[in-house]
Scaffold this active site. Structure first.
Site, short mmCIF file in Angstrom:
data_model
loop_
_atom_site.label_atom_id
_atom_site.label_comp_id
_atom_site.label_asym_id
_atom_site.label_seq_id
_atom_site.Cartn_x
_atom_site.Cartn_y
_atom_site.Cartn_z
N GLU A 34 59.67 64.23 105.77
CA GLU A 34 58.49 64.95 105.29
C GLU A 34 57.36 63.97 105.03
O GLU A 34 56.19 64.28 105.15
CB GLU A 34 58.85 65.68 103.98
N SER A 64 60.34 64.46 97.90
CA SER A 64 61.21 64.79 99.04
C SER A 64 60.88 63.88 100.21
O SER A 64 59.74 63.85 100.68
CB SER A 64 60.96 66.23 99.51
N ARG A 96 54.35 72.99 104.36
CA ARG A 96 54.02 71.57 104.35
C ARG A 96 53.13 71.16 105.53
O ARG A 96 53.28 70.08 106.10
CB ARG A 96 55.29 70.70 104.37
N1 EPU Z 1 70.84 70.68 96.52
C1 EPU Z 1 72.08 70.09 96.49
N2 EPU Z 1 72.16 68.74 96.32
C2 EPU Z 1 71.07 67.97 96.15
C3 EPU Z 1 69.80 68.57 96.18
C4 EPU Z 1 69.71 69.93 96.37
O1 EPU Z 1 73.10 70.77 96.64
O2 EPU Z 1 71.23 66.76 95.99
C5 EPU Z 1 70.74 72.14 96.65
C6 EPU Z 1 70.43 72.75 95.28
O3 EPU Z 1 71.56 73.07 94.59
C7 EPU Z 1 69.64 73.97 95.65
C8 EPU Z 1 68.95 73.61 96.94
O4 EPU Z 1 69.62 72.46 97.46
O5 EPU Z 1 70.51 75.06 95.93
C9 EPU Z 1 67.48 73.38 96.79
O6 EPU Z 1 67.23 72.29 95.90
P1 EPU Z 1 65.87 72.22 95.02
O7 EPU Z 1 65.66 73.50 94.30
O8 EPU Z 1 65.93 70.97 94.22
O9 EPU Z 1 64.69 72.17 96.05
P2 EPU Z 1 64.53 71.50 97.49
O10 EPU Z 1 64.54 72.56 98.51
O11 EPU Z 1 65.48 70.36 97.64
C10 EPU Z 1 61.91 71.76 97.56
C11 EPU Z 1 60.73 70.90 97.83
C12 EPU Z 1 60.39 70.06 96.59
C13 EPU Z 1 60.11 71.00 95.46
C14 EPU Z 1 61.36 71.86 95.22
C15 EPU Z 1 61.17 72.90 94.17
C16 EPU Z 1 60.71 70.42 100.21
C17 EPU Z 1 60.96 69.41 101.27
N3 EPU Z 1 60.96 70.03 98.95
O12 EPU Z 1 63.04 70.91 97.37
O13 EPU Z 1 59.20 69.34 96.88
O14 EPU Z 1 59.79 70.29 94.26
O15 EPU Z 1 61.69 72.58 96.44
O16 EPU Z 1 60.32 73.88 94.64
O17 EPU Z 1 60.30 71.53 100.52
C18 EPU Z 1 58.22 67.26 97.54
O18 EPU Z 1 57.70 67.89 98.48
O19 EPU Z 1 58.05 66.02 97.40
C19 EPU Z 1 59.10 67.97 96.63
C20 EPU Z 1 59.75 67.35 95.65
#
Ligand code: EPU
Length: 352
Positions: free
Chosen positions: A348, A235, A163
């Site tokens: 972010e 995010s 990012r």
């Molecule tokens: N999780 C929870 N509770 C929640 C949300 C997430 O327990 O409410 C856990 C999920 O179960 C999972 C882990 O956290 O094990 C990761 O969640 P997720 O796969 O939804 O991805 P993320 O790490 O929360 C990142 C990016 C997103 C992107 C997704 C998919 C960042 C800050 N965010 O989210 O990017 O779409 O991966 O690749 O890196 C954005 O930048 O606006 C964005 C949406």
């Protein structure tokens, strides 16, 4: 040039913020005219693209908002293996992804449906579902808004990381076009999150690029609020990067804490998908969505703002609220996560 211009339609949070000056730029000539504009020279500037990663901290931006909106997609070069495509900054990112997917080109399918415009994509090295835009950017074309001098940044010169890129630090630089290099034959990235499961559940055994893009769209639609319907910036926080030691300490209390290795390229391969014999990393990425969720905030609502009930990393504005409400909620969540886990979480979103 517009004065006292409402940015409500220009920020996906949907806050009714006004800017002292606003100007849309549709051509290189518009950019050169802007550089000569005395109001522009005397004001604080903000380059606003899709407005999908920005939070105005007050209801009046006392400066000059520049809205680059140059359009166009051109094929620059084609070989047996790759196609180089120039895309101008004002093209909508998800339309550009749809275009490349429809041409059967590999590289952007996991980045389907990310809100925003092409010019902003390199700035924060947008990423999702195991892919980052840095893997497809060939070069970035910029213009200095003080001098009018154009420049070309190679992929390496962009200094991409999680990012982040050089464009977050150099001031007065407008990205007017991005050249991408996409592959005619490639491998699909199916290991992140539940892409593979989703395909299996839908009886797709030999997925195409179109299947992957459609899967990513479906997963995003399940988790993230629809742009234009509920105000958000995707995010709101970055994922947390902690020491291996901190991670292990956390794991003794919370056995189910999810984590991702932080590699040199800071990619996002889930721990479960990597070789278990790999040398332990010194740093570990913990999903902040999980931290906020475990701290009890998921689905929380206070007046006009809240925490999205399907993904706790996303703060939402239900309409009629003020930016300060989001800032107050952000602080409460940061404190609560720190008190519970001893981890400082950072936004972010760009707070202006
Ligand atoms: N999780 C929870 N509770 C929640 C949300 C997430 O327990 O409410 C856990 C999920 O179960 C999972 C882990 O956290 O094990 C990761 O969640 P997720 O796969 O939804 O991805 P993320 O790490 O929360 C990142 C990016 C997103 C992107 C997704 C998919 C960042 C800050 N965010 O989210 O990017 O779409 O991966 O690749 O890196 C954005 O930048 O606006 C964005 C949406």
């Amino acid at each position: 040039m517009e004065k006292n211009f409402s940015l409500r339609e220009f920020n996906t949070f949907g806050f009714a913020v006004k800017a002292r000056y606003f100007q849309e730029l549709k051509s290189m000539d518009d950019i050169h005219d802007l550089i000569k504009n005395p109001e522009f020279k005397q004001s604080r500037h903000l380059i606003l693209s899709g407005g999908s990663n920005i939070l105005f901290s007050s209801e009046f931006f006392d400066g000059f908002v520049v809205y680059p909106n140059l359009k166009g997609i051109e094929t620059l070069e084609e070989t047996d293996e790759t196609v180089k495509i120039r895309c101008y900054c004002g093209e909508v990112w998800k339309d550009f992804v749809n275009y490349t997917v429809s041409k059967g080109l590999y590289g952007l399918e996991n980045l389907a449906d990310i809100p925003g415009k092409v010019g902003a994509a390199p700035v924060q090295n947008i990423g999702a579902y195991g892919a980052e835009v840095k893997d497809t950017v060939y070069q970035v074309h910029t213009i200095d808004l003080a001098t009018g001098k154009t420049n070309v940044f190679s992929n390496e010169e962009c200094q991409f990381s999680y990012r982040n890129s050089i464009f977050k630090t150099i001031k007065n630089t407008l990205i007017f076009a991005v050249d991408f290099v996409l592959k005619k034959h490639g491998e699909l990235k199916l290991d992140y999150g539940n892409i593979r499961n989703y395909l299996i559940n839908n009886n797709i055994s030999n997925p195409t690029i179109k299947d992957v893009a459609a899967t990513v769209k479906a997963i995003r639609a399940e988790k993230l609020p629809e742009v234009g319907v509920v105000g958000s910036v995707g995010s709101f926080f970055q994922n947390a990067i902690v020491s291996e030691e901190k991670y292990l300490e956390l794991k003794t209390t919370y056995q189910d804490v999810p984590s991702y290795p932080v590699t040199a390229e800071q990619n996002e391969i889930p721990r479960c998908a990597r070789n278990d014999n790999a040398v332990p990393q010194a740093l570990v990425k913990i999903p902040t969505g999980w931290l906020i969720d475990r701290a009890g905030w998921k689905g929380y609502r206070e007046n006009h703002v809240g925490v999205w009930d399907k993904q706790a990393l996303v703060l939402v504005h239900y309409g009629g609220g003020k930016p300060q409400e989001i800032l107050d909620l952000m602080k409460k969540i940061q404190e609560s996560v720190y008190n519970k886990f001893g981890i400082e979480i950072k936004p972010e979103v760009n707070i202006i």
